[in-house]
Design a protein around this motif. Structure first.
Motif, PDB file in Angstrom:
ATOM      1  N   VAL A  66       0.846  -1.196   0.000  1.00  0.00           N
ATOM      2  CA  VAL A  66       0.000   0.000   0.000  1.00  0.00           C
ATOM      3  C   VAL A  66       0.879   1.242   0.000  1.00  0.00           C
ATOM      4  CG1 VAL A  66      -1.873  -1.163   1.211  1.00  0.00           C
ATOM      5  CG2 VAL A  66      -0.164   0.094   2.519  1.00  0.00           C
ATOM      6  N   GLU A  67       0.286   2.326  -0.490  1.00  0.00           N
ATOM      7  CA  GLU A  67       0.933   3.637  -0.432  1.00  0.00           C
ATOM      8  C   GLU A  67       0.031   4.562   0.376  1.00  0.00           C
ATOM      9  OE1 GLU A  67       1.569   4.904  -4.416  1.00  0.00           O
ATOM     10  OE2 GLU A  67       3.135   3.433  -4.820  1.00  0.00           O
ATOM     11  N   THR A  68       0.643   5.401   1.197  1.00  0.00           N
ATOM     12  CA  THR A  68      -0.122   6.305   2.059  1.00  0.00           C
ATOM     13  C   THR A  68       0.186   7.749   1.704  1.00  0.00           C
ATOM     14  OG1 THR A  68      -0.023   4.672   3.836  1.00  0.00           O
ATOM     15  CG2 THR A  68      -0.634   6.901   4.447  1.00  0.00           C
ATOM     16  N   PHE A  69      -0.863   8.559   1.592  1.00  0.00           N
ATOM     17  CA  PHE A  69      -0.702   9.974   1.265  1.00  0.00           C
ATOM     18  C   PHE A  69      -1.520  10.820   2.248  1.00  0.00           C
ATOM     19  CE2 PHE A  69      -0.386   7.583  -2.697  1.00  0.00           C
ATOM     20  CZ  PHE A  69       0.795   8.071  -3.246  1.00  0.00           C
TER      21      PHE A  69
ATOM     22  N   ASP B 217      -6.022  -1.936  -6.152  1.00  0.00           N
ATOM     23  CA  ASP B 217      -7.333  -1.895  -6.790  1.00  0.00           C
ATOM     24  C   ASP B 217      -8.337  -0.976  -6.106  1.00  0.00           C
ATOM     25  OD1 ASP B 217      -7.523  -3.377  -4.521  1.00  0.00           O
ATOM     26  OD2 ASP B 217      -8.614  -5.051  -5.403  1.00  0.00           O
ATOM     27  N   GLN B 218      -7.947  -0.321  -5.013  1.00  0.00           N
ATOM     28  CA  GLN B 218      -8.894   0.588  -4.366  1.00  0.00           C
ATOM     29  C   GLN B 218      -8.167   1.699  -3.614  1.00  0.00           C
ATOM     30  OE1 GLN B 218     -11.385  -1.254  -1.414  1.00  0.00           O
ATOM     31  NE2 GLN B 218      -9.696  -2.192  -0.317  1.00  0.00           N
ATOM     32  N   VAL B 219      -8.932   2.755  -3.353  1.00  0.00           N
ATOM     33  CA  VAL B 219      -8.444   3.903  -2.585  1.00  0.00           C
ATOM     34  C   VAL B 219      -9.369   4.081  -1.392  1.00  0.00           C
ATOM     35  CG1 VAL B 219      -8.043   6.393  -2.613  1.00  0.00           C
ATOM     36  CG2 VAL B 219      -7.479   5.027  -4.624  1.00  0.00           C
TER      37      VAL B 219
ATOM     38  N   SER C 194     -14.556   7.307   2.959  1.00  0.00           N
ATOM     39  CA  SER C 194     -14.828   7.060   1.540  1.00  0.00           C
ATOM     40  C   SER C 194     -13.968   5.904   1.034  1.00  0.00           C
ATOM     41  CB  SER C 194     -14.541   8.319   0.715  1.00  0.00           C
ATOM     42  OG  SER C 194     -14.859   8.112  -0.639  1.00  0.00           O
ATOM     43  N   THR C 195     -14.549   5.106   0.131  1.00  0.00           N
ATOM     44  CA  THR C 195     -13.831   4.013  -0.523  1.00  0.00           C
ATOM     45  C   THR C 195     -14.149   4.045  -2.015  1.00  0.00           C
ATOM     46  OG1 THR C 195     -13.991   2.644   1.462  1.00  0.00           O
ATOM     47  CG2 THR C 195     -13.443   1.526  -0.598  1.00  0.00           C
TER      48      THR C 195
ATOM     49  N   TRP D 221     -12.340  11.025 -12.855  1.00  0.00           N
ATOM     50  CA  TRP D 221     -13.070  11.375 -11.636  1.00  0.00           C
ATOM     51  C   TRP D 221     -13.873  10.177 -11.158  1.00  0.00           C
ATOM     52  CZ3 TRP D 221     -14.150  16.846 -10.105  1.00  0.00           C
ATOM     53  CH2 TRP D 221     -13.387  17.769 -10.817  1.00  0.00           C
ATOM     54  N   SER D 222     -13.738   9.862  -9.893  1.00  0.00           N
ATOM     55  CA  SER D 222     -14.600   8.869  -9.251  1.00  0.00           C
ATOM     56  C   SER D 222     -15.453   9.609  -8.227  1.00  0.00           C
ATOM     57  CB  SER D 222     -13.765   7.773  -8.572  1.00  0.00           C
ATOM     58  OG  SER D 222     -14.605   6.850  -7.908  1.00  0.00           O
ATOM     59  N   LEU D 223     -16.714   9.860  -8.602  1.00  0.00           N
ATOM     60  CA  LEU D 223     -17.618  10.655  -7.770  1.00  0.00           C
ATOM     61  C   LEU D 223     -18.770   9.786  -7.285  1.00  0.00           C
ATOM     62  CD1 LEU D 223     -17.834  13.850 -10.024  1.00  0.00           C
ATOM     63  CD2 LEU D 223     -16.287  13.433  -8.106  1.00  0.00           C
TER      64      LEU D 223
END
Length: 500
Positions: free
Chosen positions: A312-315, A350-352, A362-363, A373-375
């Motif tokens: 995983v990457e964390t921001f 595969d997910q944020v 939010s997922t 855009w994922s709204l």
């Protein structure tokens, strides 16, 4: 040059019929010395010329050698070919000979000048279970009805030929790590040595010789699984020819015809089945199948860690005025109340997943590419209800509106006709907000009932949903039909009273 029928005639005439050498020379036109040689040795046919004459090309040979000599310092892909030399001779030096002659001479000259590309290879037998080769390829598929370009990850045992293939939207480092993790699980262990090209996701800098400066995150990954990476010389992909062949094999056999799938996961499940089936294949020159050869390899693979690598990457990012966060050049929505807040984004392959103060808010499914855009509409409904005039142009609503059922469109028109555009829109948005609490099929059933009953507000629809819920609960409530239950048997209590 002496032909075989003449050779036969001379030897037969002398050995069988006793004709003299002088007589045979007079009949055939050959010298007596030639006749003597024929009678002493086997037929040798045509004799190879010690030097090939080039009567037409001869005046140009020096110029051709100069062009080829200058190529030694030129890039490999920008050197003279025989065809290019032929066209230059014709256009610049008015050469009148044929192209075949030029090709023959250029082939000889390149060999003499050391300009040939072809290399000899040393046959080898890889040490059992010690090495596997890794590479990426390109392919295409149709996912959910849309043609997409994909990256094909391939890893292959050098000894048994057992391989693993998986598709990804990209070949970034996170995809590379996930592909390794999936492959290690497939093989049931880790190969001690993995052989790569000089991938930028792995190698930060290539030094002269075998020395490489690796990416820091890749260093952590290999240290976790304890394998040893090795790298080909730059531009020498043939040094891992087995995996180069697998990329082509997988594309021709697993991706032809171009596969159609509802999702990338479905496509990868099919590829996994193909890899499993290949285990029964027997490679040319082998007496055992791929699976049989791999059985001996499994014994010496490095064991898998107890838990997989945390890929995983964390921001830490700030939510902008559109209630979205920008991650890897794409936007993901959060509820509008978190606008301008700092949030934490956990990015998986595969997910944020987005958190605020340790709480998940939010997922999203991971997007690849740029400026996508994922709204999620539910993030904006409260704000849209406050500003109903934005409804028809709001991007989350427009994206959702393309997919929602006709009954919702009819309900919107009905509410606006009964209450006016502004109030009717507010009432309709209130209905949309019910999707967070109720199942889709229940809402659609309630909407159809509301249209049938000609109701004009969201409260009526809520009441329909509430009554449906009560009705469903009563079906599973053992006391809901108490009036029809038989009388209770109290004889057991009478016995208990006698005991006391």
């Amino acid at each position: 040059m002496l032909k075989v029928d003449q050779y036969d005639y001379i030897r037969t005439a002398h050995r069988v019929y006793g004709k003299a050498i002088k007589e045979l020379a007079r009949e055939t036109g050959h010298s007596k010395n030639t006749i003597k040689k024929i009678l002493k040795q086997e037929y040798i046919g045509y004799k190879q010329r010690s030097k090939q004459p080039y009567p037409v090309l001869g005046p140009y040979i020096q110029e051709i050698d100069r062009w080829l000599g200058d190529d030694k310092d030129k890039p490999y892909k920008q050197r003279h070919t025989a065809t290019r030399i032929y066209h230059r001779l014709k256009s610049e030096l008015e050469y009148s000979g044929g192209e075949t002659t030029v090709r023959r001479y250029v082939r000889e000259a390149k060999l003499r000048l050391g300009l040939t590309n072809q290399q000899a290879f040393i046959p080898s037998d890889p040490t059992t279970a010690q090495e596997a080769e890794v590479d990426w390829g390109n392919c295409q598929a149709v996912i959910a009805g849309e043609p997409v370009k994909l990256k094909l990850f391939c890893i292959r045992s050098k000894c048994s030929g057992k391989h693993f293939v998986r598709c990804y939207p990209c070949e970034r480092q996170q995809a590379l790590f996930d592909a390794h993790i999936q492959a290690f699980s497939f093989f049931g262990g880790v190969f001690p040595v993995l052989i790569y090209d000089n991938l930028t996701t792995v190698v930060q800098k290539v030094f002269k010789g075998k020395k490489r400066h690796l990416q820091e995150s890749y260093n952590r990954f290999k240290a976790y699984y304890n394998f040893d990476p090795r790298f080909c010389n730059p531009g020498q992909g043939h040094e891992k020819g087995g995996i180069e062949g697998l990329v082509g094999y997988a594309r021709r056999n697993y991706m032809v015809p171009i596969p159609h799938a509802d999702s990338l996961d479905e496509l990868n499940t099919r590829l996994l089945d193909d890899c499993m089936a290949y285990g029964e294949h027997r490679i040319a020159g082998q007496t055992q199948s791929v699976n049989e050869l791999f059985e001996s390899e499994k014994q010496v693979l490095l064991p898998l860690p107890t838990t997989s690598f945390s890929n995983v990457e964390t921001f830490m990012v700030r939510v902008n005025k559109y209630a979205t966060v920008i991650i890897d050049k794409n936007r993901y929505s959060v509820p509008t109340r978190y606008a301008y807040m700092r949030v934490q984004a956990i990015v998986e392959i595969d997910q944020v997943i987005i958190y605020w103060s340790g709480r998940k808010i939010s997922t999203h499914h991971r997007l690849y590419g740029n400026n996508k855009w994922s709204l999620k509409p539910e993030h904006y409904l409260e704000l849209i209800r406050q500003r109903p005039q934005s409804f028809d142009t709001a991007r989350p609503i427009l994206q959702w509106r393309d997919q929602w059922p006709d009954c919702l469109e009819k309900l919107l028109e009905h509410f606006r006709r009964k209450n006016g555009v502004t109030k009717g829109t507010r009432e309709f948005v209130t209905v949309l907000m019910l999707y967070e609490k109720y199942a889709v099929d229940k809402i659609e059933a309630a909407v159809k009932e509301a249209l049938k009953s000609n109701v004009g507000c969201s409260n009526a629809l809520k009441q329909i949903l509430h009554s449906q819920n009560i009705s469903m609960e009563s079906q599973f409530d053992p006391l809901s039909n108490w009036e029809t239950l038989p009388p209770a048997d109290i004889s057991a209590y009478e016995q208990l009273g006698g005991i006391l």
